[in-house]
Write a protein that holds these residues in place. Structure first.
Motif, PDB file in Angstrom:
ATOM      1  N   MET A  88       9.583 -48.545  28.492  1.00  0.00           N
ATOM      2  CA  MET A  88       8.430 -48.643  29.390  1.00  0.00           C
ATOM      3  C   MET A  88       8.070 -50.107  29.620  1.00  0.00           C
ATOM      4  O   MET A  88       8.037 -50.890  28.670  1.00  0.00           O
ATOM      5  N   ILE A  89       7.785 -50.456  30.863  1.00  0.00           N
ATOM      6  CA  ILE A  89       7.431 -51.836  31.219  1.00  0.00           C
ATOM      7  C   ILE A  89       5.948 -51.865  31.585  1.00  0.00           C
ATOM      8  O   ILE A  89       5.516 -51.266  32.572  1.00  0.00           O
ATOM      9  N   LEU A  90       5.147 -52.602  30.770  1.00  0.00           N
ATOM     10  CA  LEU A  90       3.696 -52.588  30.963  1.00  0.00           C
ATOM     11  C   LEU A  90       3.247 -53.381  32.182  1.00  0.00           C
ATOM     12  O   LEU A  90       2.110 -53.235  32.613  1.00  0.00           O
ATOM     13  N   ASP A  91       4.119 -54.244  32.749  1.00  0.00           N
ATOM     14  CA  ASP A  91       3.680 -54.974  33.940  1.00  0.00           C
ATOM     15  C   ASP A  91       3.935 -54.199  35.224  1.00  0.00           C
ATOM     16  O   ASP A  91       3.680 -54.687  36.320  1.00  0.00           O
ATOM     17  N   GLU A  92       4.429 -52.950  35.092  1.00  0.00           N
ATOM     18  CA  GLU A  92       4.569 -52.074  36.262  1.00  0.00           C
ATOM     19  C   GLU A  92       3.259 -51.325  36.491  1.00  0.00           C
ATOM     20  O   GLU A  92       2.519 -51.034  35.548  1.00  0.00           O
ATOM     21  N   THR A  93       2.995 -51.015  37.747  1.00  0.00           N
ATOM     22  CA  THR A  93       1.839 -50.189  38.084  1.00  0.00           C
ATOM     23  C   THR A  93       2.327 -48.757  38.288  1.00  0.00           C
ATOM     24  O   THR A  93       3.281 -48.527  39.031  1.00  0.00           O
ATOM     25  N   ILE A  94       1.690 -47.826  37.593  1.00  0.00           N
ATOM     26  CA  ILE A  94       2.128 -46.426  37.629  1.00  0.00           C
ATOM     27  C   ILE A  94       1.137 -45.570  38.406  1.00  0.00           C
ATOM     28  O   ILE A  94      -0.038 -45.924  38.550  1.00  0.00           O
ATOM     29  N   ILE A  95       1.634 -44.438  38.893  1.00  0.00           N
ATOM     30  CA  ILE A  95       0.809 -43.521  39.679  1.00  0.00           C
ATOM     31  C   ILE A  95       1.171 -42.090  39.328  1.00  0.00           C
ATOM     32  O   ILE A  95       2.323 -41.788  38.997  1.00  0.00           O
ATOM     33  N   ALA A  96       0.177 -41.209  39.364  1.00  0.00           N
ATOM     34  CA  ALA A  96       0.431 -39.778  39.142  1.00  0.00           C
ATOM     35  C   ALA A  96      -0.790 -38.985  39.578  1.00  0.00           C
ATOM     36  O   ALA A  96      -1.907 -39.513  39.667  1.00  0.00           O
ATOM     37  N   LEU A  97      -0.557 -37.715  39.838  1.00  0.00           N
ATOM     38  CA  LEU A  97      -1.640 -36.776  40.116  1.00  0.00           C
ATOM     39  C   LEU A  97      -2.314 -36.450  38.785  1.00  0.00           C
ATOM     40  O   LEU A  97      -1.660 -36.024  37.841  1.00  0.00           O
ATOM     41  N   ALA A  98      -3.621 -36.684  38.672  1.00  0.00           N
ATOM     42  CA  ALA A  98      -4.345 -36.477  37.417  1.00  0.00           C
ATOM     43  C   ALA A  98      -4.957 -35.083  37.315  1.00  0.00           C
ATOM     44  O   ALA A  98      -5.387 -34.672  36.240  1.00  0.00           O
ATOM     45  N   THR A  99      -5.012 -34.356  38.422  1.00  0.00           N
ATOM     46  CA  THR A  99      -5.520 -32.987  38.419  1.00  0.00           C
ATOM     47  C   THR A  99      -4.340 -32.023  38.453  1.00  0.00           C
ATOM     48  O   THR A  99      -3.218 -32.426  38.758  1.00  0.00           O
ATOM     49  N   PRO A 100      -4.565 -30.735  38.148  1.00  0.00           N
ATOM     50  CA  PRO A 100      -3.446 -29.780  38.136  1.00  0.00           C
ATOM     51  C   PRO A 100      -2.733 -29.726  39.480  1.00  0.00           C
ATOM     52  O   PRO A 100      -3.353 -29.868  40.538  1.00  0.00           O
ATOM     53  N   SER A 132       4.861 -47.387  13.684  1.00  0.00           N
ATOM     54  CA  SER A 132       5.397 -46.462  14.682  1.00  0.00           C
ATOM     55  C   SER A 132       6.719 -46.993  15.200  1.00  0.00           C
ATOM     56  O   SER A 132       7.075 -48.137  14.979  1.00  0.00           O
ATOM     57  N   ASN A 133       7.447 -46.137  15.894  1.00  0.00           N
ATOM     58  CA  ASN A 133       8.685 -46.552  16.544  1.00  0.00           C
ATOM     59  C   ASN A 133       8.804 -45.822  17.866  1.00  0.00           C
ATOM     60  O   ASN A 133       8.046 -44.878  18.144  1.00  0.00           O
ATOM     61  N   ASP A 134       9.739 -46.242  18.677  1.00  0.00           N
ATOM     62  CA  ASP A 134       9.885 -45.681  20.024  1.00  0.00           C
ATOM     63  C   ASP A 134      10.196 -44.191  19.990  1.00  0.00           C
ATOM     64  O   ASP A 134       9.715 -43.427  20.834  1.00  0.00           O
ATOM     65  N   GLU A 135      10.999 -43.761  19.000  1.00  0.00           N
ATOM     66  CA  GLU A 135      11.364 -42.342  18.923  1.00  0.00           C
ATOM     67  C   GLU A 135      10.142 -41.482  18.614  1.00  0.00           C
ATOM     68  O   GLU A 135       9.927 -40.444  19.223  1.00  0.00           O
ATOM     69  N   LEU A 136       9.306 -41.948  17.661  1.00  0.00           N
ATOM     70  CA  LEU A 136       8.083 -41.219  17.316  1.00  0.00           C
ATOM     71  C   LEU A 136       7.163 -41.134  18.519  1.00  0.00           C
ATOM     72  O   LEU A 136       6.655 -40.047  18.859  1.00  0.00           O
ATOM     73  N   LEU A 137       6.926 -42.259  19.190  1.00  0.00           N
ATOM     74  CA  LEU A 137       6.037 -42.276  20.353  1.00  0.00           C
ATOM     75  C   LEU A 137       6.588 -41.382  21.461  1.00  0.00           C
ATOM     76  O   LEU A 137       5.827 -40.666  22.129  1.00  0.00           O
ATOM     77  N   GLY A 138       7.896 -41.424  21.664  1.00  0.00           N
ATOM     78  CA  GLY A 138       8.517 -40.579  22.691  1.00  0.00           C
ATOM     79  C   GLY A 138       8.298 -39.106  22.419  1.00  0.00           C
ATOM     80  O   GLY A 138       7.976 -38.336  23.329  1.00  0.00           O
ATOM     81  N   ASN A 139       8.443 -38.693  21.158  1.00  0.00           N
ATOM     82  CA  ASN A 139       8.257 -37.286  20.790  1.00  0.00           C
ATOM     83  C   ASN A 139       6.817 -36.841  20.991  1.00  0.00           C
ATOM     84  O   ASN A 139       6.557 -35.719  21.429  1.00  0.00           O
ATOM     85  N   ILE A 140       5.872 -37.725  20.664  1.00  0.00           N
ATOM     86  CA  ILE A 140       4.437 -37.363  20.770  1.00  0.00           C
ATOM     87  C   ILE A 140       4.021 -37.253  22.236  1.00  0.00           C
ATOM     88  O   ILE A 140       3.445 -36.247  22.654  1.00  0.00           O
TER      89      ILE A 140
END
Length: 462
Positions: free
Chosen positions: A1-13, A446-454
């Motif tokens: 994951m790149i934190l300097d990217e701007t992300i978008i998604a539908l937040a409602t169902p 923590s590690n990337d695998e743990l965070l990915g699973n959660i």
């Protein structure tokens, strides 16, 4: 994951509705929104204060897509700790997709499942256990599970673990310091105070571990198996509890060939009722499989309801008593509720005989609903919800439970080492392991695998 990217998604169902909310998060969220937002009052979105809402239109060049409300949350005072924009538009599927596609063309990236909450964790807005509580809060279906998720999200569990970890870390530092001065044979860590701390940590860990038994069933619904001979009214009782025709009911014995499950909320607690196949000797292969599953469901249940037909019980009361004794002997730890059904057709003399032969029997008519309220009240008294009422920390997460068990194991090793005069360097190894498991819970380790699973289990947009 790149934190300097701007992300978008539908937040409602997903799907059509009155309103839909589209969320952007990242360094260019406000800049991108300002490019395609025309305020009705002519304001420049980039110059507006945080935590303000603005009416206007989302436009693509000269084409108006929709009239919207845009909410601004500037870093670090936002859910993710980044600049966040929330666009409240009309809930048309077409409008939703048009707005999302517009910003994707502008350079936004579609958010992964849970990526908004993951960014909140990475930016220090939530610790890992609080982030997991967000998912539990979204999934809560009754008052009890909602209360536990809210308590954890407010940091009750995290704070308790963090305080224990800090105190243990202080002693660990002193013991590590002793190792640096091993030739001088000095003690910086007061062993008597350390013993008191270890005893207190052990008590807290055991309480949290014990709470998982309650927390797990509250979170997933308390399983209740309804068992008894065929045609005694188990399916009718399930329908009465659910207040709907969920299970097939007929006069033919053995109608229920498989288990039927459904959930209801009683007094803020979720119960998962399991209507099982009738227990009897049979040569029917399919029915035999159903009876085998009945015993499997009894194994899984937290509470067992044994139902018998009160209208034909006069000649069978001794057999009922024998069956109840078998269940109690095989499952001594499981609460057992005995119910005499179909009492609406019994005389007072017959009712008195049942009460005399079967102690603590509940009299009920699943057909008329008589006694159902008494049954639901009895179910509530059998659930240990004292910790919930007292607002104590209750563990519901399997990952936390596993980490607590491992931390307790290491603390017991440290305590044993302390009592047996183990050298500081060997004790330090076990202390570091205990600190590691504490850190796993809150995300300090923590590690990337743990965070990915959660975060893979989160919904898109959260």
């Amino acid at each position: 994951m790149i934190l300097d990217e701007t992300i978008i998604a539908l937040a409602t169902p997903s799907g059509a509705g009155a309103i839909a909310v589209i969320r952007l998060s990242g360094p260019k969220a406000i800049e991108m929104a300002a490019t395609h937002f025309k305020s009705v009052s002519g304001k420049n979105l980039s110059e507006q204060k945080t935590h303000t809402i603005h009416l206007g239109h989302i436009v693509d060049n000269n084409r108006i897509i929709d009239e919207v409300l845009v909410s601004i949350f500037k870093n670090p005072n936002s859910y993710t700790g980044e600049d966040v924009i929330e666009i409240s538009c009309h809930g048309s599927l077409y409008i939703q997709q048009e707005i999302i596609q517009l910003f994707l063309k502008k350079g936004c990236k579609m958010a992964n499942a849970g990526e908004f909450t993951l960014r909140a964790f990475l930016n220090g807005k939530l610790d890992l256990s609080q982030a997991e509580a967000v998912a539990d809060l979204i999934a809560s279906e009754n008052e009890a599970s909602h209360q536990i998720a809210m308590q954890q999200m407010r940091g009750g569990f995290s704070n308790e673990i963090a305080m224990l970890r800090e105190e243990l870390l202080n002693f660990a530092s002193l013991i590590e310091l002793e190792l640096d001065f091993s030739e001088e044979d000095v003690e910086f860590a007061d062993r008597s105070q350390f013993k008191i701390l270890l005893e207190r940590i052990e008590q807290v860990l055991k309480r949290l571990i014990d709470s998982f038994a309650v927390g797990n069933v509250i979170k997933n619904g308390i399983p209740v198996a309804i068992v008894g001979e065929p045609n005694v009214g188990k399916s009718t009782l399930l329908n009465a509890l659910l207040n709907e025709e969920r299970a097939i009911v007929s006069e033919i014995a053995g109608t229920t060939r498989d288990t039927v499950e459904d959930e209801i909320t009683i007094g803020g607690m979720g119960f998962r009722f399991i209507d099982t196949a009738g227990i009897r000797e049979t040569k029917d292969v399919v029915e035999s499989i159903g009876i085998k599953k009945t015993f499997e469901k009894i194994e899984q249940a937290q509470v067992v309801i044994y139902l018998f037909d009160g209208s034909t019980a006069k000649a069978k009361l001794d057999d009922v008593a024998i069956e109840l004794a078998k269940i109690r002997n095989k499952y001594p730890q499981k609460p057992l509720i005995t119910i005499a059904n179909k009492i609406d057709v019994l005389t007072d003399t017959e009712l008195a005989e049942i009460n005399k032969t079967i102690p603590d029997v509940l009299l009920l008519s699943a057909k008329t609903g008589f006694g159902v309220e008494q049954l639901t009240n009895k179910l509530l008294t059998m659930i240990n919800s004292g910790a919930l009422r007292n607002n104590e920390t209750i563990v519901t997460n399997t990952r936390h439970y596993d980490a607590l068990l491992k931390a307790l194991e290491e603390i017991l090793k440290v305590r044993h080492g302390l009592e047996s005069g183990l050298s500081g360097d060997l004790m330090a190894i076990d202390i570091r392991q205990a600190l590691y498991y504490f850190g796993e819970i809150t995300g300090q380790v923590s590690n990337d695998e743990l965070l990915g699973n959660i975060f893979a289990n989160f919904c898109i947009g959260k």
